[in-house]
Design an enzyme around this catalytic site. Structure first.
Site, short mmCIF file in Angstrom:
data_model
loop_
_atom_site.label_atom_id
_atom_site.label_comp_id
_atom_site.label_asym_id
_atom_site.label_seq_id
_atom_site.Cartn_x
_atom_site.Cartn_y
_atom_site.Cartn_z
N HIS A 42 0.59 -1.31 0.09
CA HIS A 42 -0.06 -0.04 -0.17
C HIS A 42 0.88 1.28 -0.05
CE1 HIS A 42 -3.74 1.90 2.22
NE2 HIS A 42 -3.19 3.02 1.28
N HIS A 44 1.60 5.34 -2.10
CA HIS A 44 1.09 6.57 -3.01
C HIS A 44 2.20 7.24 -3.47
CE1 HIS A 44 -3.24 6.18 -1.26
NE2 HIS A 44 -2.45 5.70 -0.34
N PHE A 45 2.94 6.92 -4.55
CA PHE A 45 4.12 7.15 -5.13
C PHE A 45 4.06 8.67 -5.89
CE2 PHE A 45 7.41 3.64 -4.15
CZ PHE A 45 7.26 3.51 -2.91
N ASN A 76 -5.02 6.72 -6.90
CA ASN A 76 -5.74 8.05 -6.37
C ASN A 76 -4.92 9.32 -6.99
OD1 ASN A 76 -3.82 7.37 -4.37
ND2 ASN A 76 -4.81 8.83 -2.99
N HIS A 167 -10.80 1.28 0.98
CA HIS A 167 -10.64 2.29 1.99
C HIS A 167 -12.19 2.52 2.76
CE1 HIS A 167 -9.20 6.39 3.63
NE2 HIS A 167 -10.58 6.30 3.66
N HIS A 221 -5.74 -0.60 5.76
CA HIS A 221 -5.55 0.44 7.03
C HIS A 221 -6.57 0.00 8.02
CE1 HIS A 221 -7.75 3.04 4.45
NE2 HIS A 221 -6.83 3.83 3.83
N ASP A 294 1.01 2.61 3.66
CA ASP A 294 0.04 3.90 3.49
C ASP A 294 1.24 5.05 3.20
OD1 ASP A 294 -1.97 5.12 2.67
OD2 ASP A 294 -2.82 5.30 4.54
N HIS A 298 2.96 14.25 1.52
CA HIS A 298 2.63 15.45 1.25
C HIS A 298 3.72 16.47 1.78
CE1 HIS A 298 -1.59 14.26 0.49
NE2 HIS A 298 -1.55 13.48 1.75
#
Ligand code: NCD
Ligand code: ZN
Ligand code: ZN
Length: 407
Positions: A42, A44-45, A76, A167, A221, A294, A298
């Site tokens: 899991h 988010h690259f 996403n 999710h 998660h 996860d 940011h």
């Protein structure tokens, strides 16, 4: 050929081994312990569309530094990855970036579920890690909270033997609670807004569709006592349900808002100590199958905006293994459990072909987390200043030896 001399195995034996490679290297591994390289199910690259937060050049280094050689990346993105065209374009961009840093990171992509593109599931069935459904909104604009579309997605996925990853937060309840707490400025209200009930309600809906269609379900998660109880029951019934927990729900709690402020925002939110304790128990009895980071970077600038504007999520992949190794030293986990959670179960659940990737760890190294040294593009973490014992030393990916201190 890479020769690894006299390495300790997780079950206490000492072995020497050879790995296929173009390089000829000998590693004196007397002080090192051998693990199968980690799979992070899991991440988010951020490619495409949010490369100011992360890209596959920085993320690949962070992964290798953390002993991870396989990642499953979430859809996403901007634009969201919900059809073949976007799926292929995303792969092209990733391959380009990995080539630039010359790191053979293995990856699989989730397909985002969008109610107008559900036919893509059948066409991409054999190429995707799973279909990702956002039952509640998080980062990005993927959202599927229409019950008919949800039903259809679970049916199509079952027909095509595709796993659905959820999710699980209920959008409707989330919106009601958001209105209820409108105007609050303390980030700790995030945990009130996204309450346990918000997660439970969505999970119940997903589980009822598993009962209906037999769809394989991966619950991303998991963070509360109540979800654990539901998943435990589903597993007793023999349903094909798998559960993931994140490092932050194991190692941080809602008490951390005090020091982290808006940096602590994540979806689902940080929970109570009692919830964290239930997650540890669920690792013990194997209700939890995997640990997924996860990894959701940011920038600090984004994260320190006022509550309401600051985004949710934080980077994690590089500290994933050190946090777990440190937990081993604190007698919270055995090395065998770490291997199961970070390698064997993700490999089985996502049907990932075997490979020879390994990571050599110095279990005795003690280091204090220094955000400035992290490879993630955002250069911060919620673990700054934590002292951890047990760090990766070498990662071997597709026959390539990486000295993690030289990345
Ligand atoms: C994730 C992100 O930023 O992409 N954020 C998060 O808080 N976990 C999205 C997600 O996994 O929900
Ligand atoms: Zn999520
Ligand atoms: Zn996520």
């Amino acid at each position: 050929m890479i020769e690894i001399r006299k390495v300790q195995t997780a079950n206490g034996r000492r072995i020497s081994m050879f790995l296929q490679s173009q390089e000829r290297r000998v590693i004196d591994a007397k002080n090192l312990t051998l693990f199968p390289a980690l799979i992070d199910p899991h991440v988010h690259f951020r490619t495409p569309g949010a490369e100011h937060k992360e890209n596959w050049e920085t993320a690949a280094k962070a992964a290798i530094a953390g002993g991870v050689t396989t990642v499953l990346d979430m859809p996403n993105n901007m634009p969201a990855c919900y059809n073949r065209e976007r799926f292929e374009e995303k792969k092209r961009l990733i391959d380009e970036q990995l080539k630039r840093v010359d790191i053979p990171l293995r990856y699989y992509l989730y397909l985002g579920a969008d109610e107008h593109h559900l036919e893509e599931i059948a066409s991409l069935a054999s190429e995707i890690a799973a279909v990702k459904i956002y039952m509640g909104s998080s980062t990005g604009d993927l959202l599927m909270n229409n019950p008919d579309a949800l039903d259809k997605a679970f049916r199509i996925a079952a027909e095509n033997d595709v796993m659905i990853a959820v999710h699980a937060e209920d959008e409707k309840l989330l919106q009601t609670r958001r209105e209820q707490y409108a105007g609050e400025t303390d980030p700790a209200f995030h945990s009130q807004i996204r309450s346990s009930q918000v997660a439970v309600q969505a999970l119940q809906e997903a589980l009822s569709l598993v009962e209906k269609y037999g769809t394989r379900l991966y619950v991303a998660h998991v963070s509360t006592v109540e979800e654990i109880a539901l998943i435990r029951k589903a597993k007793y019934k023999g349903l094909p349900v798998y559960a993931e927990v994140t490092p932050h729900h194991l190692f941080l709690t809602d008490e951390d808002y005090a020091s982290l402020g808006t940096k602590a925002l994540v979806n689902p939110p940080l929970r109570s100590k009692a919830d964290a304790a239930a997650l540890w128990d669920a690792i013990e009895d194997q209700t939890i199958d995997t640990i997924g980071t996860d990894h959701a970077p940011h920038t600090l600038e984004e994260k320190t905006k006022p509550f309401g504007q600051a985004p949710s999520g934080f980077p994690a992949i590089e500290l994933y293994f050190p946090l777990l190794l440190n937990a081993y030293h604190e007698n919270k986990l055995t090395l065998a459990q770490i291997i199961s959670l970070t390698h064997t179960r993700p490999q089985e659940i996502f049907r990932i072909p075997r490979n020879e990737d390994v990571v050599l760890v110095d279990l005795e190294t003690v280091r204090t987390v220094d955000d400035a040294e992290l490879h993630t593009k955002v250069k911060w973490s919620p673990y700054q200043g934590k002292t951890l014992k047990g760090w990766p030393r070498y990662t071997i990916a597709s026959g390539r030896l990486f000295d993690v201190q030289a990345l």
